[in-house]
Design a protein around this motif. Structure first.
Motif, PDB file in Angstrom:
ATOM      1  N   GLY A 221     -17.860 -14.279  -4.010  1.00 13.34           N
ATOM      2  CA  GLY A 221     -17.953 -15.043  -2.779  1.00 13.34           C
ATOM      3  C   GLY A 221     -16.726 -15.000  -1.890  1.00 13.34           C
ATOM      4  O   GLY A 221     -16.840 -15.056  -0.671  1.00 13.34           O
ATOM      5  N   TYR A 222     -15.522 -14.911  -2.466  1.00 11.79           N
ATOM      6  CA  TYR A 222     -14.318 -15.052  -1.650  1.00 11.79           C
ATOM      7  C   TYR A 222     -13.680 -13.726  -1.271  1.00 11.79           C
ATOM      8  O   TYR A 222     -12.807 -13.694  -0.402  1.00 11.79           O
ATOM      9  CB  TYR A 222     -13.277 -15.922  -2.383  1.00 11.79           C
ATOM     10  N   ASP A 223     -14.077 -12.599  -1.913  1.00  9.32           N
ATOM     11  CA  ASP A 223     -13.391 -11.338  -1.645  1.00  9.32           C
ATOM     12  C   ASP A 223     -14.171 -10.187  -2.256  1.00  9.32           C
ATOM     13  O   ASP A 223     -14.358 -10.136  -3.463  1.00  9.32           O
ATOM     14  CB  ASP A 223     -11.975 -11.367  -2.232  1.00  9.32           C
ATOM     15  N   ALA A 224     -14.629  -9.253  -1.442  1.00 11.37           N
ATOM     16  CA  ALA A 224     -15.391  -8.104  -1.945  1.00 11.37           C
ATOM     17  C   ALA A 224     -14.509  -6.884  -2.164  1.00 11.37           C
ATOM     18  O   ALA A 224     -15.018  -5.811  -2.473  1.00 11.37           O
ATOM     19  CB  ALA A 224     -16.519  -7.757  -0.979  1.00 11.37           C
ATOM     20  N   HIS A 225     -13.187  -7.039  -2.006  1.00  9.31           N
ATOM     21  CA  HIS A 225     -12.275  -5.892  -2.155  1.00  9.31           C
ATOM     22  C   HIS A 225     -11.138  -6.283  -3.097  1.00  9.31           C
ATOM     23  O   HIS A 225     -10.051  -6.629  -2.652  1.00  9.31           O
ATOM     24  CB  HIS A 225     -11.714  -5.466  -0.800  1.00  9.31           C
ATOM     25  N   PRO A 226     -11.355  -6.228  -4.427  1.00 10.11           N
ATOM     26  CA  PRO A 226     -10.308  -6.627  -5.376  1.00 10.11           C
ATOM     27  C   PRO A 226      -9.071  -5.747  -5.250  1.00 10.11           C
ATOM     28  O   PRO A 226      -9.174  -4.546  -4.956  1.00 10.11           O
ATOM     29  CB  PRO A 226     -10.977  -6.431  -6.748  1.00 10.11           C
ATOM     30  N   SER A 227      -7.914  -6.334  -5.496  1.00  6.61           N
ATOM     31  CA  SER A 227      -6.658  -5.588  -5.359  1.00  6.61           C
ATOM     32  C   SER A 227      -6.175  -4.984  -6.670  1.00  6.61           C
ATOM     33  O   SER A 227      -5.121  -4.351  -6.706  1.00  6.61           O
ATOM     34  CB  SER A 227      -5.571  -6.511  -4.787  1.00  6.61           C
ATOM     35  N   PHE A 228      -6.949  -5.127  -7.753  1.00  6.27           N
ATOM     36  CA  PHE A 228      -6.513  -4.620  -9.053  1.00  6.27           C
ATOM     37  C   PHE A 228      -6.310  -3.107  -9.042  1.00  6.27           C
ATOM     38  O   PHE A 228      -7.137  -2.351  -8.531  1.00  6.27           O
ATOM     39  CB  PHE A 228      -7.534  -4.959 -10.137  1.00  6.27           C
ATOM     40  N   SER A 229      -5.194  -2.688  -9.666  1.00  4.44           N
ATOM     41  CA  SER A 229      -4.921  -1.271  -9.893  1.00  4.44           C
ATOM     42  C   SER A 229      -4.728  -1.074 -11.407  1.00  4.44           C
ATOM     43  O   SER A 229      -5.429  -1.690 -12.194  1.00  4.44           O
ATOM     44  CB  SER A 229      -3.703  -0.822  -9.094  1.00  4.44           C
TER      45      SER A 229
ATOM     46  N   ASP B  69       0.811  -1.203   0.000  1.00  5.41           N
ATOM     47  CA  ASP B  69       0.000   0.000   0.000  1.00  5.41           C
ATOM     48  C   ASP B  69       0.855   1.267   0.000  1.00  5.41           C
ATOM     49  O   ASP B  69       0.556   2.227  -0.712  1.00  5.41           O
ATOM     50  CB  ASP B  69      -0.923  -0.022   1.227  1.00  5.41           C
ATOM     51  N   ALA B  70       1.917   1.294   0.788  1.00  3.56           N
ATOM     52  CA  ALA B  70       2.747   2.503   0.879  1.00  3.56           C
ATOM     53  C   ALA B  70       3.427   2.812  -0.450  1.00  3.56           C
ATOM     54  O   ALA B  70       3.547   3.985  -0.835  1.00  3.56           O
ATOM     55  CB  ALA B  70       3.785   2.339   1.987  1.00  3.56           C
ATOM     56  N   VAL B  71       3.874   1.789  -1.158  1.00  2.00           N
ATOM     57  CA  VAL B  71       4.500   2.004  -2.465  1.00  2.00           C
ATOM     58  C   VAL B  71       3.449   2.461  -3.472  1.00  2.00           C
ATOM     59  O   VAL B  71       3.684   3.376  -4.275  1.00  2.00           O
ATOM     60  CB  VAL B  71       5.200   0.719  -2.950  1.00  2.00           C
ATOM     61  N   ALA B  72       2.267   1.844  -3.443  1.00  2.00           N
ATOM     62  CA  ALA B  72       1.184   2.260  -4.330  1.00  2.00           C
ATOM     63  C   ALA B  72       0.801   3.716  -4.085  1.00  2.00           C
ATOM     64  O   ALA B  72       0.524   4.469  -5.032  1.00  2.00           O
ATOM     65  CB  ALA B  72      -0.022   1.351  -4.153  1.00  2.00           C
ATOM     66  N   GLU B  73       0.793   4.136  -2.841  1.00  2.00           N
ATOM     67  CA  GLU B  73       0.526   5.539  -2.520  1.00  2.00           C
ATOM     68  C   GLU B  73       1.578   6.441  -3.139  1.00  2.00           C
ATOM     69  O   GLU B  73       1.268   7.499  -3.689  1.00  2.00           O
ATOM     70  CB  GLU B  73       0.503   5.731  -0.998  1.00  2.00           C
ATOM     71  N   ARG B  74       2.828   6.042  -3.030  1.00  2.00           N
ATOM     72  CA  ARG B  74       3.920   6.847  -3.578  1.00  2.00           C
ATOM     73  C   ARG B  74       3.805   6.977  -5.093  1.00  2.00           C
ATOM     74  O   ARG B  74       4.146   8.015  -5.664  1.00  2.00           O
ATOM     75  CB  ARG B  74       5.255   6.180  -3.172  1.00  2.00           C
ATOM     76  N   PHE B  75       3.320   5.936  -5.751  1.00  2.00           N
ATOM     77  CA  PHE B  75       3.145   5.957  -7.205  1.00  2.00           C
ATOM     78  C   PHE B  75       1.764   6.479  -7.616  1.00  2.00           C
ATOM     79  O   PHE B  75       1.470   6.556  -8.803  1.00  2.00           O
ATOM     80  CB  PHE B  75       3.323   4.546  -7.778  1.00  2.00           C
ATOM     81  N   ASP B  76       0.917   6.808  -6.651  1.00  2.00           N
ATOM     82  CA  ASP B  76      -0.453   7.280  -6.891  1.00  2.00           C
ATOM     83  C   ASP B  76      -1.262   6.252  -7.681  1.00  2.00           C
ATOM     84  O   ASP B  76      -1.959   6.581  -8.648  1.00  2.00           O
ATOM     85  CB  ASP B  76      -0.444   8.633  -7.622  1.00  2.00           C
ATOM     86  N   LEU B  77      -1.187   4.998  -7.245  1.00  2.00           N
ATOM     87  CA  LEU B  77      -1.918   3.910  -7.892  1.00  2.00           C
ATOM     88  C   LEU B  77      -3.215   3.649  -7.142  1.00  2.00           C
ATOM     89  O   LEU B  77      -3.188   3.314  -5.968  1.00  2.00           O
ATOM     90  CB  LEU B  77      -1.066   2.629  -7.905  1.00  2.00           C
TER      91      LEU B  77
ATOM     92  N   TYR C 213      11.379   7.881  -5.175  1.00  2.00           N
ATOM     93  CA  TYR C 213      10.784   7.652  -6.489  1.00  2.00           C
ATOM     94  C   TYR C 213       9.270   7.779  -6.367  1.00  2.00           C
ATOM     95  O   TYR C 213       8.607   6.922  -5.778  1.00  2.00           O
ATOM     96  CB  TYR C 213      11.172   6.259  -6.989  1.00  2.00           C
ATOM     97  N   GLY C 214       8.731   8.888  -6.928  1.00  2.00           N
ATOM     98  CA  GLY C 214       7.307   9.160  -6.789  1.00  2.00           C
ATOM     99  C   GLY C 214       6.556   9.081  -8.092  1.00  2.00           C
ATOM    100  O   GLY C 214       7.042   8.535  -9.093  1.00  2.00           O
ATOM    101  N   VAL C 215       5.366   9.670  -8.113  1.00  2.00           N
ATOM    102  CA  VAL C 215       4.468   9.532  -9.254  1.00  2.00           C
ATOM    103  C   VAL C 215       5.032  10.184 -10.511  1.00  2.00           C
ATOM    104  O   VAL C 215       4.823   9.689 -11.625  1.00  2.00           O
ATOM    105  CB  VAL C 215       3.069  10.094  -8.917  1.00  2.00           C
ATOM    106  N   GLU C 216       5.765  11.289 -10.372  1.00  2.00           N
ATOM    107  CA  GLU C 216       6.327  11.941 -11.564  1.00  2.00           C
ATOM    108  C   GLU C 216       7.353  11.037 -12.239  1.00  2.00           C
ATOM    109  O   GLU C 216       7.336  10.873 -13.467  1.00  2.00           O
ATOM    110  CB  GLU C 216       6.960  13.294 -11.201  1.00  2.00           C
ATOM    111  N   ALA C 217       8.238  10.459 -11.439  1.00  2.00           N
ATOM    112  CA  ALA C 217       9.233   9.535 -11.998  1.00  2.00           C
ATOM    113  C   ALA C 217       8.548   8.305 -12.575  1.00  2.00           C
ATOM    114  O   ALA C 217       8.933   7.799 -13.639  1.00  2.00           O
ATOM    115  CB  ALA C 217      10.234   9.134 -10.923  1.00  2.00           C
ATOM    116  N   PHE C 218       7.512   7.823 -11.893  1.00  2.00           N
ATOM    117  CA  PHE C 218       6.770   6.662 -12.372  1.00  2.00           C
ATOM    118  C   PHE C 218       6.167   6.947 -13.741  1.00  2.00           C
ATOM    119  O   PHE C 218       6.254   6.122 -14.667  1.00  2.00           O
ATOM    120  CB  PHE C 218       5.676   6.305 -11.361  1.00  2.00           C
ATOM    121  N   ALA C 219       5.551   8.111 -13.913  1.00  2.00           N
ATOM    122  CA  ALA C 219       4.910   8.463 -15.185  1.00  2.00           C
ATOM    123  C   ALA C 219       5.928   8.660 -16.301  1.00  2.00           C
ATOM    124  O   ALA C 219       5.621   8.435 -17.479  1.00  2.00           O
ATOM    125  CB  ALA C 219       4.067   9.724 -15.010  1.00  2.00           C
ATOM    126  N   GLU C 220       7.133   9.075 -15.961  1.00  2.00           N
ATOM    127  CA  GLU C 220       8.178   9.223 -16.974  1.00  2.00           C
ATOM    128  C   GLU C 220       8.682   7.873 -17.460  1.00  2.00           C
ATOM    129  O   GLU C 220       9.109   7.735 -18.603  1.00  2.00           O
ATOM    130  CB  GLU C 220       9.354  10.029 -16.406  1.00  2.00           C
TER     131      GLU C 220
END
Length: 229
Positions: A99-107, A73-81, A140-147
């Protein structure tokens, strides 16, 4: 090696966990079965930073499911995912019947910008390996990720629950807990193991047989939860 203060053990689950941690530490794959009362699937997992084109070929040939990269989660936050289901405005975005999970992890899905189509073994290995490398770079944040990456692409990103195994016990969290224990970069590549004959999930017995044949550690999700949550 032994895991966090445990002495030498002859317990099969403990030995399996020790082997799995050692394999991840060496950049090698591990098979993880979540639970029979959840998905009932076994995933082939790698530390993302160690993934090569040969590893991608193994994931798609020996696994056969969805090739993904799980991020904490912390890395996803840094990348704004985002969690995709939280931002997707479409009437099909309803998971109450799952039935097995109401919170998918897909980004998002991504390709590395230095690839071509993004789907070849070389291209996906580049995308996955770089995700593993930059996941460990605090600056390494969202700007670097987008580049460096574009979306949509051919590698599916999964965002873990913030508290990992205390909150959710999917392969996303199981793999990342294993990576944390092995002290490798916090990104895990994986793929579900499917049965070529039936088209369904590979049975646990057959997954264990694959593990023995290929000398890949096999560990139960319950073992990881008990030791690493």
């Amino acid at each position: 090696m032994t895991v966090q203060g445990r002495g030498e053990s002859t317990d099969p689950d403990g030995d399996a966990l020790d082997r799995a941690v050692a394999a991840f530490r060496a950049g090698e794959p591990v098979l993880v079965h979540d639970a029979d009362d959840r998905e009932g699937e076994t995933d082939l997992l790698y530390p993302a930073s160690a993934v090569t084109p040969a590893a991608v070929a193994r994931l798609r040939n020996d696994g056969g499911g969805l090739v993904f990269v799980a991020l904490p989660d912390a890395v996803a936050e840094r990348f704004d995912l985002p969690f995709l289901h939280e931002v997707l405005d479409h009437p099909a975005n309803d998971h109450t019947d799952l039935g097995y999970d109401a919170h998918p992890s897909f980004s998002l899905t991504v390709n590395h910008r230095d690839g071509f189509t993004g789907v070849t073994d070389d291209d996906r290995a580049l995308t996955i390996r770089r995700l593993g490398e930059v996941s460990d770079e605090a600056g390494y944040g969202v700007e670097a990720f987008a580049e460096e990456f574009r979306t949509p692409g051919h590698v599916h990103l999964l965002r873990a629950a913030p508290d990992l195994l205390t909150e959710r016990r999917g392969h996303t969290e199981l793999g990342l807990a294993l990576a944390r224990e092995a002290a490798v970069s916090p990104a895990v590549a994986g793929c579900e193991m499917l049965d070529d004959g039936t088209g369904g999930a590979l049975s646990t017995a057959d997954a264990r047989a694959y593990a023995r044949e290929h000398d890949v550690p096999f560990v139960e999700g319950a073992t990881l939860v008990d030791a690493l949550r």
